[in-house]
Write a protein that holds these residues in place. Structure first.
Motif, PDB file in Angstrom:
ATOM      1  N   LEU A  39       0.839  -1.189   0.000  1.00 38.18           N
ATOM      2  CA  LEU A  39       0.000   0.000   0.000  1.00 38.18           C
ATOM      3  C   LEU A  39       0.878   1.244   0.000  1.00 38.18           C
ATOM      4  CD1 LEU A  39      -1.130  -2.076   2.552  1.00 38.18           C
ATOM      5  CD2 LEU A  39      -3.164  -0.783   1.954  1.00 38.18           C
ATOM      6  N   VAL A  40       0.217   2.374  -0.232  1.00 44.02           N
ATOM      7  CA  VAL A  40       0.890   3.668  -0.192  1.00 44.02           C
ATOM      8  C   VAL A  40       0.116   4.575   0.758  1.00 44.02           C
ATOM      9  CG1 VAL A  40       1.532   5.724  -1.500  1.00 44.02           C
ATOM     10  CG2 VAL A  40       1.787   3.455  -2.533  1.00 44.02           C
ATOM     11  N   ALA A  41       0.842   5.200   1.675  1.00 45.32           N
ATOM     12  CA  ALA A  41       0.258   6.223   2.543  1.00 45.32           C
ATOM     13  C   ALA A  41       0.588   7.580   1.951  1.00 45.32           C
ATOM     14  CB  ALA A  41       0.812   6.111   3.960  1.00 45.32           C
ATOM     15  N   GLY A  42      -0.455   8.302   1.543  1.00 47.70           N
ATOM     16  CA  GLY A  42      -0.247   9.619   0.960  1.00 47.70           C
ATOM     17  C   GLY A  42       0.094  10.658   2.008  1.00 47.70           C
ATOM     18  N   PRO A  43       0.391  11.881   1.584  1.00 41.75           N
ATOM     19  CA  PRO A  43       0.741  12.948   2.526  1.00 41.75           C
ATOM     20  C   PRO A  43      -0.468  13.374   3.347  1.00 41.75           C
ATOM     21  CG  PRO A  43       0.512  13.831   0.312  1.00 41.75           C
ATOM     22  CD  PRO A  43       0.405  12.350   0.185  1.00 41.75           C
ATOM     23  N   ARG A  81      -4.867   9.988   1.988  1.00 46.33           N
ATOM     24  CA  ARG A  81      -5.401   8.709   1.528  1.00 46.33           C
ATOM     25  C   ARG A  81      -4.411   7.585   1.806  1.00 46.33           C
ATOM     26  NH1 ARG A  81      -6.531   8.896  -4.607  1.00 46.33           N
ATOM     27  NH2 ARG A  81      -7.525   6.878  -4.114  1.00 46.33           N
ATOM     28  N   ARG A  82      -4.929   6.362   1.949  1.00 49.93           N
ATOM     29  CA  ARG A  82      -4.168   5.112   1.958  1.00 49.93           C
ATOM     30  C   ARG A  82      -4.729   4.279   0.825  1.00 49.93           C
ATOM     31  NH1 ARG A  82      -2.497   8.576   5.222  1.00 49.93           N
ATOM     32  NH2 ARG A  82      -1.427   8.001   7.159  1.00 49.93           N
ATOM     33  N   VAL A  83      -3.871   3.902  -0.136  1.00 52.54           N
ATOM     34  CA  VAL A  83      -4.359   3.188  -1.326  1.00 52.54           C
ATOM     35  C   VAL A  83      -3.488   1.962  -1.592  1.00 52.54           C
ATOM     36  CG1 VAL A  83      -5.206   5.341  -2.343  1.00 52.54           C
ATOM     37  CG2 VAL A  83      -2.943   4.502  -2.973  1.00 52.54           C
ATOM     38  N   GLU A  84      -4.081   0.991  -2.266  1.00 51.07           N
ATOM     39  CA  GLU A  84      -3.330  -0.170  -2.722  1.00 51.07           C
ATOM     40  C   GLU A  84      -2.354   0.263  -3.817  1.00 51.07           C
ATOM     41  OE1 GLU A  84      -3.571  -3.300  -1.671  1.00 51.07           O
ATOM     42  OE2 GLU A  84      -5.399  -3.245  -0.441  1.00 51.07           O
ATOM     43  N   LEU A  85      -1.142  -0.301  -3.788  1.00 54.78           N
ATOM     44  CA  LEU A  85      -0.175   0.020  -4.842  1.00 54.78           C
ATOM     45  C   LEU A  85      -0.710  -0.378  -6.210  1.00 54.78           C
ATOM     46  CD1 LEU A  85       2.663   1.112  -5.473  1.00 54.78           C
ATOM     47  CD2 LEU A  85       3.538  -1.219  -5.152  1.00 54.78           C
ATOM     48  N   SER A  86      -1.553  -1.412  -6.242  1.00 54.51           N
ATOM     49  CA  SER A  86      -2.131  -1.858  -7.516  1.00 54.51           C
ATOM     50  C   SER A  86      -3.113  -0.846  -8.099  1.00 54.51           C
ATOM     51  CB  SER A  86      -2.828  -3.210  -7.336  1.00 54.51           C
ATOM     52  OG  SER A  86      -3.798  -3.144  -6.310  1.00 54.51           O
ATOM     53  N   ASP A  87      -3.545   0.145  -7.307  1.00 52.95           N
ATOM     54  CA  ASP A  87      -4.360   1.224  -7.857  1.00 52.95           C
ATOM     55  C   ASP A  87      -3.512   2.215  -8.656  1.00 52.95           C
ATOM     56  OD1 ASP A  87      -6.585   0.168  -6.650  1.00 52.95           O
ATOM     57  OD2 ASP A  87      -6.522   1.510  -4.916  1.00 52.95           O
ATOM     58  N   LEU A  88      -2.199   2.139  -8.473  1.00 55.95           N
ATOM     59  CA  LEU A  88      -1.293   3.099  -9.114  1.00 55.95           C
ATOM     60  C   LEU A  88      -0.427   2.451 -10.191  1.00 55.95           C
ATOM     61  CD1 LEU A  88      -0.003   4.864  -5.852  1.00 55.95           C
ATOM     62  CD2 LEU A  88      -2.029   5.428  -7.214  1.00 55.95           C
ATOM     63  N   TRP A  89      -0.102   1.175  -9.995  1.00 52.80           N
ATOM     64  CA  TRP A  89       0.771   0.452 -10.914  1.00 52.80           C
ATOM     65  C   TRP A  89       0.008  -0.728 -11.522  1.00 52.80           C
ATOM     66  CZ3 TRP A  89       6.098  -0.236  -7.981  1.00 52.80           C
ATOM     67  CH2 TRP A  89       6.676   1.037  -7.806  1.00 52.80           C
ATOM     68  N   PRO A  90       0.516  -1.286 -12.625  1.00 48.49           N
ATOM     69  CA  PRO A  90      -0.146  -2.451 -13.229  1.00 48.49           C
ATOM     70  C   PRO A  90      -0.277  -3.606 -12.233  1.00 48.49           C
ATOM     71  CG  PRO A  90       1.492  -1.547 -14.732  1.00 48.49           C
ATOM     72  CD  PRO A  90       1.672  -0.827 -13.432  1.00 48.49           C
ATOM     73  N   TRP A  92      -0.239  -6.813 -12.602  1.00 45.51           N
ATOM     74  CA  TRP A  92       0.720  -7.915 -12.733  1.00 45.51           C
ATOM     75  C   TRP A  92       2.045  -7.567 -12.060  1.00 45.51           C
ATOM     76  CZ3 TRP A  92       5.391  -6.923 -14.925  1.00 45.51           C
ATOM     77  CH2 TRP A  92       5.497  -5.794 -15.756  1.00 45.51           C
ATOM     78  N   GLU A  93       2.437  -6.305 -12.166  1.00 44.59           N
ATOM     79  CA  GLU A  93       3.696  -5.885 -11.567  1.00 44.59           C
ATOM     80  C   GLU A  93       3.611  -5.919 -10.038  1.00 44.59           C
ATOM     81  OE1 GLU A  93       6.940  -2.264 -12.096  1.00 44.59           O
ATOM     82  OE2 GLU A  93       4.894  -2.012 -12.847  1.00 44.59           O
ATOM     83  N   VAL A  94       2.496  -5.483  -9.509  1.00 43.17           N
ATOM     84  CA  VAL A  94       2.333  -5.483  -8.058  1.00 43.17           C
ATOM     85  C   VAL A  94       2.237  -6.909  -7.533  1.00 43.17           C
ATOM     86  CG1 VAL A  94       0.871  -4.710  -6.152  1.00 43.17           C
ATOM     87  CG2 VAL A  94       1.272  -3.199  -8.109  1.00 43.17           C
ATOM     88  N   ARG A  95       1.590  -7.805  -8.275  1.00 42.26           N
ATOM     89  CA  ARG A  95       1.540  -9.210  -7.850  1.00 42.26           C
ATOM     90  C   ARG A  95       2.951  -9.783  -7.737  1.00 42.26           C
ATOM     91  NH1 ARG A  95      -3.008  -9.565 -11.337  1.00 42.26           N
ATOM     92  NH2 ARG A  95      -1.687 -10.398 -13.002  1.00 42.26           N
ATOM     93  N   ARG A  96       3.791  -9.467  -8.698  1.00 46.47           N
ATOM     94  CA  ARG A  96       5.173  -9.958  -8.671  1.00 46.47           C
ATOM     95  C   ARG A  96       5.927  -9.404  -7.453  1.00 46.47           C
ATOM     96  NH1 ARG A  96       9.920  -7.980 -10.350  1.00 46.47           N
ATOM     97  NH2 ARG A  96       8.940  -6.179 -11.342  1.00 46.47           N
ATOM     98  N   LEU A  97       5.725  -8.133  -7.165  1.00 43.92           N
ATOM     99  CA  LEU A  97       6.399  -7.522  -6.023  1.00 43.92           C
ATOM    100  C   LEU A  97       5.875  -8.081  -4.702  1.00 43.92           C
ATOM    101  CD1 LEU A  97       6.549  -3.812  -7.229  1.00 43.92           C
ATOM    102  CD2 LEU A  97       8.415  -5.471  -7.182  1.00 43.92           C
ATOM    103  N   ARG A  98       4.562  -8.309  -4.621  1.00 46.16           N
ATOM    104  CA  ARG A  98       3.998  -8.904  -3.406  1.00 46.16           C
ATOM    105  C   ARG A  98       4.595 -10.285  -3.160  1.00 46.16           C
ATOM    106  NH1 ARG A  98      -1.536  -7.053  -4.969  1.00 46.16           N
ATOM    107  NH2 ARG A  98      -1.857  -9.199  -5.644  1.00 46.16           N
ATOM    108  N   SER A  99       4.698 -11.091  -4.218  1.00 43.78           N
ATOM    109  CA  SER A  99       5.275 -12.432  -4.077  1.00 43.78           C
ATOM    110  C   SER A  99       6.729 -12.347  -3.634  1.00 43.78           C
ATOM    111  CB  SER A  99       5.179 -13.191  -5.407  1.00 43.78           C
ATOM    112  OG  SER A  99       3.832 -13.387  -5.779  1.00 43.78           O
ATOM    113  N   ARG A 100       7.420 -11.373  -4.149  1.00 47.01           N
ATOM    114  CA  ARG A 100       8.832 -11.192  -3.790  1.00 47.01           C
ATOM    115  C   ARG A 100       8.988 -10.861  -2.302  1.00 47.01           C
ATOM    116  NH1 ARG A 100      12.524  -6.477  -6.598  1.00 47.01           N
ATOM    117  NH2 ARG A 100      14.171  -6.369  -5.004  1.00 47.01           N
ATOM    118  N   VAL A 101       8.174  -9.957  -1.807  1.00 47.45           N
ATOM    119  CA  VAL A 101       8.274  -9.585  -0.393  1.00 47.45           C
ATOM    120  C   VAL A 101       7.823 -10.740   0.491  1.00 47.45           C
ATOM    121  CG1 VAL A 101       7.552  -7.953   1.377  1.00 47.45           C
ATOM    122  CG2 VAL A 101       7.932  -7.145  -0.959  1.00 47.45           C
TER     123      VAL A 101
END
Length: 220
Positions: A39-43, A81-90, A92-101
């Motif tokens: 997720l991303v925590a906005g300002p 706002r607090r948003v899912e990273l997948s709302d900002l990036w593709p 498939w890319e976020v799925r790969r990063l989630r699996s990596r972490v």
């Protein structure tokens, strides 16, 4: 339980905690990991209060103004706002990063590595702006010193920090004041040293940004 350390990414901090507490505005944005989610925590322009969530939270707090270049999104679009990273990036890319972490033995390092791989070099203009305002320099004087007109400065501040330079200056001033007050400096002296007109002025800013009186905030 909360712990933090300086990141290998310049100006950033990595932290872990249970996700509970009162997060005060600081001019920054965070990349967060919790229970398989990125997720991303906005300002923030006001305190973000949460009772926590299952599992440990991992976060990387970017230096002020640095996250929008990493995310590819202007900060003002994520303000308060607090948003899912997948709302900002593709997705498939976020799925790969989630699996990596998720597969990493050290999620803190894994989140930090993602930021290191994708972050842009610090913007010297933004860095100079933050340094000047954090030192208590007036906004108009700072704009002249870094060679930006008022409109250009406001536009760049919205994109980098999520709000204009005057709001950023107030937030940075409040953080300086809270550091002094927590160190035991009397409230009236704290107000004077940080450029408030008086202690009542400091108290109003604390209530606006933190949502609590200064004494209760420090006690908590």
């Amino acid at each position: 339980m909360y712990a933090e350390r300086a990141s290998r990414l310049e100006g950033a901090v990595v932290w872990t905690g249970d996700g509970s507490g009162r997060v005060l505005p600081d001019g920054c944005m965070d990349l967060l990991w919790n229970e398989g989610r990125l997720l991303v925590a906005g300002p923030d322009t006001r305190a973000h209060v949460t009772g926590g969530a299952p599992g440990t939270w991992v976060g990387l707090r970017f230096a002020p103004g640095a996250a929008p270049a990493f995310l590819g999104v202007p900060a003002h679009e994520l303000r308060d706002r607090r948003v899912e990273l997948s709302d900002l990036w593709p997705a498939w890319e976020v799925r790969r990063l989630r699996s990596r972490v998720a597969a990493a033995s050290d999620p803190v390092k894994a989140v930090e590595d993602i930021a290191l791989e994708r972050a842009s070099p610090p913007d010297p203009v933004l860095r100079a702006l933050v340094a000047a305002l954090d030192a208590g320099r007036p906004v108009a004087v700072t704009a002249d010193e870094i060679g930006l007109g008022a409109r250009q400065l406001h536009r760049r501040s919205l994109a980098a920090f999520g709000y204009g330079p005057k709001t950023l200056a107030r937030i940075l001033r409040l953080r300086r004041a809270l550091a002094l007050a927590r160190a035991g400096v009397p409230f009236a002296e704290t107000a004077a040293r940080c450029g408030y007109s008086d202690q009542a002025h400091l108290a109003r800013d604390v209530r606006e940004f933190a949502g609590l009186p200064l004494g209760r905030l420090l006690a908590g």
